[in-house]
Scaffold this motif. Structure first.
Motif, mmCIF file in Angstrom:
data_model
loop_
_atom_site.group_PDB
_atom_site.id
_atom_site.type_symbol
_atom_site.label_atom_id
_atom_site.label_comp_id
_atom_site.label_asym_id
_atom_site.label_seq_id
_atom_site.Cartn_x
_atom_site.Cartn_y
_atom_site.Cartn_z
ATOM 1 N N GLY A 1 0.840 -1.190 0.000
ATOM 2 C CA GLY A 1 0.000 0.000 0.000
ATOM 3 C C GLY A 1 0.870 1.233 0.000
ATOM 4 N N ARG B 1 -8.806 6.775 9.161
ATOM 5 C CA ARG B 1 -8.686 6.128 7.854
ATOM 6 C C ARG B 1 -8.265 7.143 6.778
ATOM 7 N NH1 ARG B 1 -9.382 2.356 11.013
ATOM 8 N NH2 ARG B 1 -10.316 0.347 10.459
ATOM 9 N N ASP C 1 -0.323 3.051 -3.343
ATOM 10 C CA ASP C 1 -1.650 2.600 -3.751
ATOM 11 C C ASP C 1 -2.621 2.889 -2.610
ATOM 12 O OD1 ASP C 1 -3.969 0.689 -3.953
ATOM 13 O OD2 ASP C 1 -2.926 0.029 -5.750
ATOM 14 N N GLU D 1 -5.877 2.423 -2.276
ATOM 15 C CA GLU D 1 -6.845 1.374 -1.942
ATOM 16 C C GLU D 1 -6.196 0.279 -1.104
ATOM 17 O OE1 GLU D 1 -9.913 -1.725 -4.205
ATOM 18 O OE2 GLU D 1 -9.031 -0.041 -5.314
ATOM 19 N N LEU D 2 -4.991 -0.129 -1.483
ATOM 20 C CA LEU D 2 -4.291 -1.142 -0.701
ATOM 21 C C LEU D 2 -3.884 -0.613 0.669
ATOM 22 C CD1 LEU D 2 -2.033 -2.847 -3.401
ATOM 23 C CD2 LEU D 2 -4.044 -3.820 -2.257
ATOM 24 N N MET E 1 -5.588 1.483 2.465
ATOM 25 C CA MET E 1 -6.785 1.409 3.289
ATOM 26 C C MET E 1 -7.073 -0.034 3.725
ATOM 27 S SD MET E 1 -7.814 4.529 3.611
ATOM 28 C CE MET E 1 -9.535 4.475 4.088
ATOM 29 N N ALA E 2 -6.826 -0.989 2.856
ATOM 30 C CA ALA E 2 -7.009 -2.396 3.222
ATOM 31 C C ALA E 2 -6.031 -2.786 4.323
ATOM 32 C CB ALA E 2 -6.829 -3.287 1.989
#
Length: 253
Positions: free
Chosen positions: A170, A204, A212, A214-215, A217-218
């Motif tokens: 990420g 968050r 990245d 999105e990654l 946040m994952a």
């Protein structure tokens, strides 16, 4: 196993990189944290911080990056000198785990010539591909002659659950965090730049320098799960937390 938090330097950067709502020109100071893990099977260093040479010549070492990341620490404020506080010398380190290969996290790798370097294969590939150092990869820091022990998935380093490496891409392609379990002080997550400061996880807010979003946040979700299970998250650059930690000669066990 004993765990020592050691200083890898101190920097000044733009606050908006990590904090939501910060003014464009606001600056803040941040620690660079490194962790020594002293296990019966060997001594392991998680991240090696900034190279000592950046104190006197940041531009010479980092080039244009020095305009965005200003060193504030003294020449002796590096992980090699800090090891002495824990009664350990550079030659006592058996492995250096690189959470990732950005310059402020692997700058002292070269001072551990007998150690293997544990790093995710995707991170090593990213560093090798980034010849212009635009994303913080400097070959002089990470390509220092040690053998690479490449991760491709989670790894229980000692085989007893005390230190488990968890890839969480990420912030960078091969970003890796460490899950530490101590008999007295319990579980910790050494988050490094997967979560640089507490507000990133609490609100968050993915840092602006994430590879990245999105990654990233994952990754927050996975670290929050470990936190909910009782682990204390050690952020990579959170000064308020850093000031409250036991450091140097003091340890967790």
């Amino acid at each position: 196993m004993k765990m020592h938090f050691l200083s890898g330097g101190r920097l000044r950067m733009r606050q908006r990189t990590y904090y939501p709502g910060a003014d464009r020109d606001a600056l803040f100071e941040l620690p660079v944290s490194c962790t020594l893990l002293r296990h019966a099977q060997g001594n392991v260093l998680f991240d090696s911080g900034c190279h000592p040479g950046v104190v006197d010549d940041a531009m010479g070492h980092w080039g244009a990056l020095a305009a965005r990341m200003e060193p504030l620490h003294a020449a002796t404020d590096n992980v090699v000198a800090q090891l002495a506080l824990a009664g350990v010398a550079a030659d006592d380190i058996d492995a250096v785990i690189c959470s990732h290969l950005h310059t402020d996290h692997c700058g002292c790798n070269r001072f551990f010539p007998r150690a293997s370097v544990i790093v995710h294969a995707a991170e090593l590939a990213a560093a090798r591909a980034d010849a212009d150092a635009a994303n913080g990869y400097y070959a002089a820091d990470w390509d220092t002659g040690q053998s690479f022990d490449e991760l491709t998935g989670a790894r229980d380093v000692f085989g007893d659950g005390a230190l488990t490496l968890l890839p969480l891409p990420g912030h960078s392609p091969g970003m890796t965090v460490a899950h530490v379990v101590l008999p007295r002080d319990g579980a910790f997550v050494l988050a490094s730049d997967a979560v640089p400061v507490a507000v990133n996880l609490d609100q968050r807010f993915a840092p602006r320098n994430s590879w990245d979003m999105e990654l990233t946040m994952a990754g927050f979700d996975e670290i929050a799960r470990l936190q909910a299970d009782g682990a204390q998250v050690i952020y990579g650059h959170d000064d308020a937390q850093w000031q409250a930690l036991r450091k140097g000669a003091e340890w967790y066990e």
